[in-house]
Design an enzyme around this catalytic site. Structure first.
Site, PDB file in Angstrom:
ATOM      1  N   THR A 144       6.988   3.396   0.052  1.00 58.83           N
ATOM      2  CA  THR A 144       5.639   3.335  -0.533  1.00 58.83           C
ATOM      3  C   THR A 144       5.805   2.985  -2.001  1.00 58.83           C
ATOM      4  OG1 THR A 144       4.667   4.945   0.963  1.00 58.83           O
ATOM      5  CG2 THR A 144       3.682   4.789  -1.228  1.00 58.83           C
TER       6      THR A 144
ATOM      7  N   VAL B  50      -4.501   7.261   9.119  1.00 62.15           N
ATOM      8  CA  VAL B  50      -4.720   7.055   7.687  1.00 62.15           C
ATOM      9  C   VAL B  50      -3.864   8.063   6.944  1.00 62.15           C
ATOM     10  CG1 VAL B  50      -6.403   7.138   5.813  1.00 62.15           C
ATOM     11  CG2 VAL B  50      -7.063   6.207   8.038  1.00 62.15           C
TER      12      VAL B  50
HETATM   13  N1  GLY Z   1       3.110   8.332   1.813  1.00 57.63           N
HETATM   14  C1  GLY Z   1       3.007   7.289   2.742  1.00 57.63           C
HETATM   15  C2  GLY Z   1       2.431   7.719   4.015  1.00 57.63           C
HETATM   16  O1  GLY Z   1       2.811   8.710   4.569  1.00 57.63           O
HETATM   17  O2  GLY Z   1       1.570   7.068   4.476  1.00 57.63           O
END
Ligand code: GLY
Length: 312
Positions: free
Chosen positions: A166, A195
């Site tokens: 990410t 999500v």
């Molecule tokens: N932090 C990225 C996710 O888990 O979507």
């Protein structure tokens, strides 16, 4: 105010042969954002453009290089936030968009809403003239291999689901405005329509000129349970430094929900930190014409911005 930018390329475990690629990627992104700030650009433009660099780099789990969901498709989340007025825009579960962070910014600037998802986000993108790219363009051999490996009955989803890559950025500009941006493909082999934290204000990021800004990475469900980005802001409101706030919030997430992750944080006075509870997190920062970067706990490689410009 002296401009400062900090970027991350995700918390997780980085294999040795990929380390230099991650270091170069985060440094390129930080440099892009810093150049904007140095030329009088806004924190908002700087974080957006820094994240675009990382979305375009297939090393990172965002844009091209995103991990795949259980059906083998890319679905991405992104958020951007403006510390001047707490304006924020986010998209979730979007497909076939090269730069979800740009779409998040359009949500912030062109709608009365904070978050558009899936089909609605796609209709909005079309209406705004954002062209779709073929889904395959965002898929790398590595993400396809990882997806296949995770389908095997003996795979360990706990390990594979620690989000690696990410990306995010926080910045303060010469006018003292802060902003944050975060973008991700989420966690590998996630359910269709899942999500994650990245799209959720207060979890994937938060920016407030009265306090500072933060962008998070790591296991999304854990981050959402503790609302990690806003928790860090809260600790800073109570007088903690960015480093104290980051450490306190990350250790709370570990203790309370057994969740791992990483954060970059900047205060309204330009102090910053990059902290993580995973093995590694790639990050880079530029302040006072100095570029710093690291991957391991305690690592901090520093060069002048001039050296960085020549090398990158
Ligand atoms: N932090 C990225 C996710 O888990 O979507």
């Amino acid at each position: 105010m002296k401009p400062v930018i900090v970027v991350h390329g995700g918390a997780g475990t980085i294999v040795k042969e990929k380390e230099e690629g991650y270091r170069t990627g985060v440094k390129q992104a930080a440099l892009k954002g810093y150049n904007i700030l140095k030329n009088g650009g806004s924190a908002l433009d700087a974080v957006e453009e820094a994240v675009v660099v990382l979305e375009d780099n297939p090393y990172f789990n965002a844009g091209c290089g995103s991990v795949l969901n259980e059906k083998g498709d890319v679905e991405m989340d992104a958020i951007i936030m403006d510390g001047r007025n707490l304006a924020s825009g986010a998209v979730s579960a979007v497909r076939c968009i090269a730069n979800p962070i740009k779409l998040a910014r359009l949500v912030m600037e062109k709608t009365d809403h904070l978050l558009l998802t899936d089909r609605g986000a796609s209709l909005f993108a079309k209406a705004q003239g954002v062209s779709e790219v073929p889904g395959e363009m965002l898929v790398t051999d590595r993400s396809r291999e990882r997806w296949r490996a995770n389908l095997k009955p003996d795979s360990n989803p706990k390990v594979s689901q620690i989000g690696l890559g990410t990306v995010g950025a926080v910045a303060i500009d010469s006018e003292g405005n802060v902003a944050c941006a975060t973008s991700t493909g989420g966690i590998t082999n996630k359910m269709v329509g899942r999500v994650g934290d990245t799209a959720c204000i207060g979890s994937g990021g938060y920016a407030d000129n009265l306090v500072g800004a933060t962008s998070t990475t790591g296991h999304g469900e854990s981050i959402m349970k503790v609302v990690l980005a806003r928790l860090i802001m809260h600790h800073m409101e109570q007088g903690m430094t960015p480093e104290e706030a980051a450490d306190t919030a990350l250790s709370y997430m570990k203790k309370r929900v057994n969740g791992l992750g990483g954060v970059i944080v900047i205060s309204k006075s330009g102090d910053w930190t990059a902290k993580f509870s995973t093995n590694q997190m790639s990050w880079a920062a530029v302040k006072d014409e100095q570029m710093q970067c690291g991957i391991y706990h305690g690592e901090n490689q520093a060069t002048t911005i001039e050296e960085a410009r020549v090398r990158l």
